[in-house]
Scaffold this active site. Structure first.
Site, PDB file in Angstrom:
ATOM      1  N   LYS A 162      -8.914 -16.501-120.026  1.00  0.00           N
ATOM      2  CA  LYS A 162     -10.051 -15.602-119.771  1.00  0.00           C
ATOM      3  C   LYS A 162     -10.297 -15.576-118.278  1.00  0.00           C
ATOM      4  O   LYS A 162     -10.360 -16.626-117.632  1.00  0.00           O
ATOM      5  CB  LYS A 162     -11.292 -16.156-120.502  1.00  0.00           C
ATOM      6  CG  LYS A 162     -12.544 -15.358-120.294  1.00  0.00           C
ATOM      7  CD  LYS A 162     -12.725 -14.297-121.376  1.00  0.00           C
ATOM      8  CE  LYS A 162     -13.680 -13.210-120.997  1.00  0.00           C
ATOM      9  NZ  LYS A 162     -13.068 -12.106-120.220  1.00  0.00           N
ATOM     10  N   GLN A 165     -10.860 -20.708-112.334  1.00  0.00           N
ATOM     11  CA  GLN A 165     -11.449 -20.158-113.563  1.00  0.00           C
ATOM     12  C   GLN A 165     -11.359 -21.160-114.718  1.00  0.00           C
ATOM     13  O   GLN A 165     -12.257 -21.227-115.560  1.00  0.00           O
ATOM     14  CB  GLN A 165     -10.690 -18.869-113.928  1.00  0.00           C
ATOM     15  CG  GLN A 165     -11.366 -18.013-114.973  1.00  0.00           C
ATOM     16  CD  GLN A 165     -12.489 -17.162-114.406  1.00  0.00           C
ATOM     17  OE1 GLN A 165     -12.328 -16.549-113.373  1.00  0.00           O
ATOM     18  NE2 GLN A 165     -13.626 -17.135-115.083  1.00  0.00           N
ATOM     19  N   LYS A 214     -14.240 -23.489-114.263  1.00  0.00           N
ATOM     20  CA  LYS A 214     -15.497 -22.744-114.444  1.00  0.00           C
ATOM     21  C   LYS A 214     -15.750 -22.491-115.930  1.00  0.00           C
ATOM     22  O   LYS A 214     -16.847 -22.719-116.433  1.00  0.00           O
ATOM     23  CB  LYS A 214     -15.373 -21.413-113.695  1.00  0.00           C
ATOM     24  CG  LYS A 214     -16.589 -20.545-113.789  1.00  0.00           C
ATOM     25  CD  LYS A 214     -16.356 -19.184-113.160  1.00  0.00           C
ATOM     26  CE  LYS A 214     -15.801 -19.310-111.756  1.00  0.00           C
ATOM     27  NZ  LYS A 214     -15.712 -18.043-111.061  1.00  0.00           N
ATOM     28  N   LYS A 237      -6.322 -15.129-114.528  1.00  0.00           N
ATOM     29  CA  LYS A 237      -6.793 -14.137-113.557  1.00  0.00           C
ATOM     30  C   LYS A 237      -5.642 -13.169-113.318  1.00  0.00           C
ATOM     31  O   LYS A 237      -4.479 -13.545-113.432  1.00  0.00           O
ATOM     32  CB  LYS A 237      -7.176 -14.823-112.242  1.00  0.00           C
ATOM     33  CG  LYS A 237      -8.098 -14.014-111.363  1.00  0.00           C
ATOM     34  CD  LYS A 237      -9.577 -14.189-111.718  1.00  0.00           C
ATOM     35  CE  LYS A 237     -10.439 -13.260-110.930  1.00  0.00           C
ATOM     36  NZ  LYS A 237     -11.865 -13.509-111.144  1.00  0.00           N
ATOM     37  N   GLY A 284     -13.560  -7.651-115.453  1.00  0.00           N
ATOM     38  CA  GLY A 284     -13.535  -7.062-114.113  1.00  0.00           C
ATOM     39  C   GLY A 284     -13.604  -8.120-113.022  1.00  0.00           C
ATOM     40  O   GLY A 284     -13.800  -9.308-113.282  1.00  0.00           O
ATOM     41  N   ASP A 285     -13.394  -7.689-111.805  1.00  0.00           N
ATOM     42  CA  ASP A 285     -13.589  -8.508-110.599  1.00  0.00           C
ATOM     43  C   ASP A 285     -13.684  -7.501-109.455  1.00  0.00           C
ATOM     44  O   ASP A 285     -13.990  -6.319-109.700  1.00  0.00           O
ATOM     45  CB  ASP A 285     -12.419  -9.495-110.413  1.00  0.00           C
ATOM     46  CG  ASP A 285     -12.679 -10.520-109.312  1.00  0.00           C
ATOM     47  OD1 ASP A 285     -13.584 -11.343-109.461  1.00  0.00           O
ATOM     48  OD2 ASP A 285     -11.990 -10.492-108.269  1.00  0.00           O
ATOM     49  N   THR A 318     -23.655 -12.447-113.470  1.00  0.00           N
ATOM     50  CA  THR A 318     -23.142 -13.320-112.412  1.00  0.00           C
ATOM     51  C   THR A 318     -24.192 -13.502-111.311  1.00  0.00           C
ATOM     52  O   THR A 318     -24.488 -14.627-110.892  1.00  0.00           O
ATOM     53  CB  THR A 318     -21.837 -12.757-111.814  1.00  0.00           C
ATOM     54  OG1 THR A 318     -20.926 -12.513-112.883  1.00  0.00           O
ATOM     55  CG2 THR A 318     -21.211 -13.736-110.837  1.00  0.00           C
ATOM     56  N   ASN A 347     -21.430  -5.818-107.195  1.00  0.00           N
ATOM     57  CA  ASN A 347     -22.072  -6.234-108.448  1.00  0.00           C
ATOM     58  C   ASN A 347     -22.831  -7.551-108.293  1.00  0.00           C
ATOM     59  O   ASN A 347     -24.018  -7.643-108.618  1.00  0.00           O
ATOM     60  CB  ASN A 347     -20.988  -6.336-109.532  1.00  0.00           C
ATOM     61  CG  ASN A 347     -21.521  -6.935-110.807  1.00  0.00           C
ATOM     62  OD1 ASN A 347     -21.485  -8.138-111.011  1.00  0.00           O
ATOM     63  ND2 ASN A 347     -22.061  -6.098-111.665  1.00  0.00           N
ATOM     64  N   SER A 370     -19.448 -12.982-120.746  1.00  0.00           N
ATOM     65  CA  SER A 370     -18.194 -12.426-121.276  1.00  0.00           C
ATOM     66  C   SER A 370     -17.758 -13.188-122.521  1.00  0.00           C
ATOM     67  O   SER A 370     -17.287 -12.590-123.493  1.00  0.00           O
ATOM     68  CB  SER A 370     -17.078 -12.523-120.227  1.00  0.00           C
ATOM     69  OG  SER A 370     -17.157 -11.464-119.316  1.00  0.00           O
TER      70      SER A 370
HETATM   71  P1  NDP Z   1     -17.541  -5.776-105.934  1.00  0.00           P
HETATM   72  O1  NDP Z   1     -16.244  -5.073-105.754  1.00  0.00           O
HETATM   73  O2  NDP Z   1     -18.588  -5.166-106.797  1.00  0.00           O
HETATM   74  O3  NDP Z   1     -18.224  -6.063-104.509  1.00  0.00           O
HETATM   75  C1  NDP Z   1     -17.576  -6.778-103.524  1.00  0.00           C
HETATM   76  C2  NDP Z   1     -18.422  -6.707-102.264  1.00  0.00           C
HETATM   77  O4  NDP Z   1     -17.868  -7.566-101.286  1.00  0.00           O
HETATM   78  C3  NDP Z   1     -18.466  -5.323-101.641  1.00  0.00           C
HETATM   79  O5  NDP Z   1     -19.696  -5.150-101.006  1.00  0.00           O
HETATM   80  C4  NDP Z   1     -17.311  -5.367-100.633  1.00  0.00           C
HETATM   81  O6  NDP Z   1     -17.439  -4.470 -99.558  1.00  0.00           O
HETATM   82  C5  NDP Z   1     -17.449  -6.803-100.149  1.00  0.00           C
HETATM   83  N1  NDP Z   1     -16.162  -7.295 -99.667  1.00  0.00           N
HETATM   84  C6  NDP Z   1     -14.976  -7.313-100.326  1.00  0.00           C
HETATM   85  N2  NDP Z   1     -14.006  -7.829 -99.559  1.00  0.00           N
HETATM   86  C7  NDP Z   1     -14.600  -8.128 -98.381  1.00  0.00           C
HETATM   87  C8  NDP Z   1     -14.135  -8.692 -97.171  1.00  0.00           C
HETATM   88  N3  NDP Z   1     -12.855  -9.052 -97.025  1.00  0.00           N
HETATM   89  N4  NDP Z   1     -15.036  -8.875 -96.171  1.00  0.00           N
HETATM   90  C9  NDP Z   1     -16.334  -8.526 -96.318  1.00  0.00           C
HETATM   91  N5  NDP Z   1     -16.831  -7.985 -97.447  1.00  0.00           N
HETATM   92  C10 NDP Z   1     -15.978  -7.800 -98.458  1.00  0.00           C
HETATM   93  O7  NDP Z   1     -17.149  -7.242-106.440  1.00  0.00           O
HETATM   94  P2  NDP Z   1     -18.040  -8.302-107.198  1.00  0.00           P
HETATM   95  O8  NDP Z   1     -19.445  -8.250-106.719  1.00  0.00           O
HETATM   96  O9  NDP Z   1     -17.772  -8.186-108.640  1.00  0.00           O
HETATM   97  O10 NDP Z   1     -17.354  -9.671-106.726  1.00  0.00           O
HETATM   98  C11 NDP Z   1     -17.751 -10.356-105.538  1.00  0.00           C
HETATM   99  C12 NDP Z   1     -17.246 -11.778-105.598  1.00  0.00           C
HETATM  100  O11 NDP Z   1     -17.787 -12.429-106.768  1.00  0.00           O
HETATM  101  C13 NDP Z   1     -15.732 -11.951-105.689  1.00  0.00           C
HETATM  102  O12 NDP Z   1     -15.370 -13.153-105.044  1.00  0.00           O
HETATM  103  C14 NDP Z   1     -15.529 -12.127-107.191  1.00  0.00           C
HETATM  104  O13 NDP Z   1     -14.321 -12.826-107.481  1.00  0.00           O
HETATM  105  C15 NDP Z   1     -16.740 -12.957-107.544  1.00  0.00           C
HETATM  106  N6  NDP Z   1     -17.110 -12.943-108.954  1.00  0.00           N
HETATM  107  C16 NDP Z   1     -17.481 -11.779-109.565  1.00  0.00           C
HETATM  108  C17 NDP Z   1     -17.877 -11.812-110.895  1.00  0.00           C
HETATM  109  C18 NDP Z   1     -18.412 -10.604-111.575  1.00  0.00           C
HETATM  110  O14 NDP Z   1     -18.941 -10.763-112.684  1.00  0.00           O
HETATM  111  N7  NDP Z   1     -18.353  -9.421-110.985  1.00  0.00           N
HETATM  112  C19 NDP Z   1     -17.808 -13.059-111.698  1.00  0.00           C
HETATM  113  C20 NDP Z   1     -17.493 -14.231-110.906  1.00  0.00           C
HETATM  114  C21 NDP Z   1     -17.122 -14.146-109.604  1.00  0.00           C
HETATM  115  P3  NDP Z   1     -16.681  -3.046 -99.608  1.00  0.00           P
HETATM  116  O15 NDP Z   1     -17.485  -2.191-100.525  1.00  0.00           O
HETATM  117  O16 NDP Z   1     -16.690  -2.587 -98.188  1.00  0.00           O
HETATM  118  O17 NDP Z   1     -15.290  -3.321-100.115  1.00  0.00           O
END
Ligand code: NDP
Length: 450
Positions: A94, A115, A118, A130, A169-170, A213, A244, A382
């Site tokens: 997962k 993961q 976690k 993943k 998703g991620d 999250t 997100n 999830s």
């Molecule tokens: P999103 O795609 O919704 O958002 C990612 C955000 O981070 C955007 O604002 C993006 O900016 C920014 N970002 C991405 N890459 C970079 C970078 N290299 N430098 C600066 N800013 C960056 O992703 P999520 O919110 O879903 O995920 C964010 C983190 O949380 C990740 O590490 C993910 O693995 C982790 N996560 C997410 C979960 C979930 O349920 N969604 C669960 C557990 C962990 P821009 O729009 O400019 O790309």
């Protein structure tokens, strides 16, 4: 059975690097866990005899495949897809799918390894995996996204199933992509089961998955502060990201009386001393999640400062919630945060703090919740989406809100149990690593040599 030689941490890491050359993120993630686990198992012969940690650091399998698709101009495009199935000792694989140009095998192996721990911490029966692709969804039309997702799933479907491997998703994979992916999976297999999570509510998605999250990251913060005799009310909070995790973390901080003064994306960050209140958050969510615009527009709309190409960690605040991506707090930035009096850090993103920065936080006795504990709320919901799909029913939102709160509370308790030092400081990194390890390790021992 032969008793193994006890390799020390350094020897183990040398071997890992030799077997996985150039995979620096993977080395970093394994080292972070190994540093605590080696200490914990030093007098527990069975884990050495069964080579448990070495087996955990070798994914069950890594699948890599070509993804061909046609863009709107009729050009053939080629990307690479992956699924890393790390460990299924306590349940089906997962973990999310990430679409981002930086995706490679090292990043996905680190994420799948993390993961596993976690998912174990959530207390639910889920193994770790993943996947993703180096496909860049930015600037693509809906039709291009759909064609990419369909092509990606046309290969991946054979490795998935509700009792085998359940992606979600991620980064770069939100509800639109999950819809296209699940639609293709259903079409090929002619089955309707909970094989992906994060689905739309109309077709088997769970209430509160979207929020889980970000909310969970804040619950972890709340529990750490409570343990230290404090709370979120009145605290100034730095958030990075605007996706997100970040936006729902901001929502929950607002509900609990804190004030978020920064948000960012890959172009830079905004500093809003007024606070990203409900109205401003609604603007930000629409800007990033619906219009997919740049965060600079937030600065223009509310007449606040935008710092191009910078991260928010030099701004003075009480709490930091890194919610964007891996390695977004360098050691130097960690030191700046400490110098500015940061009290707590709760990691919404996966592995956002560099190794040396984590050590500095811990040495400075900052309350520090690592991602594998702090952002487990998403995968926990999830897991409950999988249960709802199996039972062919949907639970009420209030029930799920309570379950999320309780699961995060239990994760906090596990960290305290295994991370409490003699002086009362809680090392949440150690607590999370050991608590996550024990359950998976003991299941692996039960299976013998497999
Ligand atoms: P999103 O795609 O919704 O958002 C990612 C955000 O981070 C955007 O604002 C993006 O900016 C920014 N970002 C991405 N890459 C970079 C970078 N290299 N430098 C600066 N800013 C960056 O992703 P999520 O919110 O879903 O995920 C964010 C983190 O949380 C990740 O590490 C993910 O693995 C982790 N996560 C997410 C979960 C979930 O349920 N969604 C669960 C557990 C962990 P821009 O729009 O400019 O790309």
């Amino acid at each position: 059975m032969a008793v193994s030689d006890h390799v020390n941490l350094e020897q183990f890491m040398q071997g890992l690097k030799r077997r996985n050359p150039g995979e620096t993120e993977f080395h970093q993630a394994v080292y972070e866990v190994a540093a605590n686990v080696f200490d914990y198992i030093s007098d527990k012969e069975i884990y050495h005899e069964m080579q448990i940690f070495r087996r955990m650091a070798e994914p069950d399998r890594v699948i890599s495949f070509r993804v061909c698709w046609e863009d709107d101009n009729g050009n053939i495009r080629v990307n690479r897809g992956y699924r890393v199935q790390n460990n299924n000792a306590i349940g089906p694989y997962k973990g999310g799918l990430r679409f981002h140009p930086s995706v490679n095998q090292s990043i996905l192996k680190f994420l799948a390894f993390e993961q596993t721990f976690k998912n174990s911490l959530t207390g639910l029966p889920m193994g770790g995996g993943k996947g993703g692709s180096d496909f860049n969804p930015k600037g693509k039309s809906d039709n291009e996204i759909m064609r990419f997702c369909q092509s990606f799933m046309t290969e991946l479907y054979r490795h998935l199933g509700e009792d085998t491997d359940v992606p979600a998703g991620d980064i770069g994979v939100g509800s639109r992509e999950i819809g296209y992916l699940f639609g293709q999976w259903k079409r090929i297999t002619n089955r309707f089961t909970g094989t992906l999570t994060g689905k739309g509510r109309e077709y088997g998605g769970s209430p509160i998955r979207t929020e889980a999250t970000g909310y969970g990251t804040v619950y972890m913060l709340q529990d750490m502060l409570k343990q230290a005799g404090e709370d979120i009310e009145g605290k100034k909070v730095l958030v990075s990201g605007a996706g997100n995790v970040a936006t729902y973390a901001i929502e929950k901080i607002n509900q609990l009386g804190g004030k978020v003064i920064t948000a960012s994306d890959s172009s830079g960050f905004v500093h809003d001393p007024h606070g990203i209140d409900e109205e401003r958050l609604a603007f930000l969510m629409h800007l990033k999640n619906v219009r997919r615009g740049r965060i600079e527009e937030y600065a223009e709309e509310f007449n606040v400062d935008f710092y191009e190409g910078k991260r928010p960690w030099q701004v003075q605040a009480d709490v930091a919630l890194p919610c964007a991506t891996q390695n977004e707090i360098s050691q130097k930035e960690a030191q700046t945060l400490i110098k500015n009096g940061i009290k707590a850090v709760s990691e919404g993103a996966n592995m956002p703090t560099e190794q040396d920065g984590i050590h500095d936080f811990i040495n400075a006795k900052v309350l520090f919740a690592p991602s594998k504990a702090a952002n487990a709320g998403g995968v926990a919901i999830s897991g409950l989406e999988m249960s709802q799909n199996s039972a062919r029913r949907t639970w009420k939102e209030e029930e799920l809100q309570d379950l999320l709160r309780n699961i995060m509370g239990d994760i906090h308790e596990s960290c305290v149990e295994y991370g409490k030092a003699d002086d009362g400081y809680i090392d949440y990194v150690k607590g999370a690593n050991i608590a996550g390890f024990i359950k998976v390790a003991d299941a692996m021992i039960a299976y013998g040599v497999v």
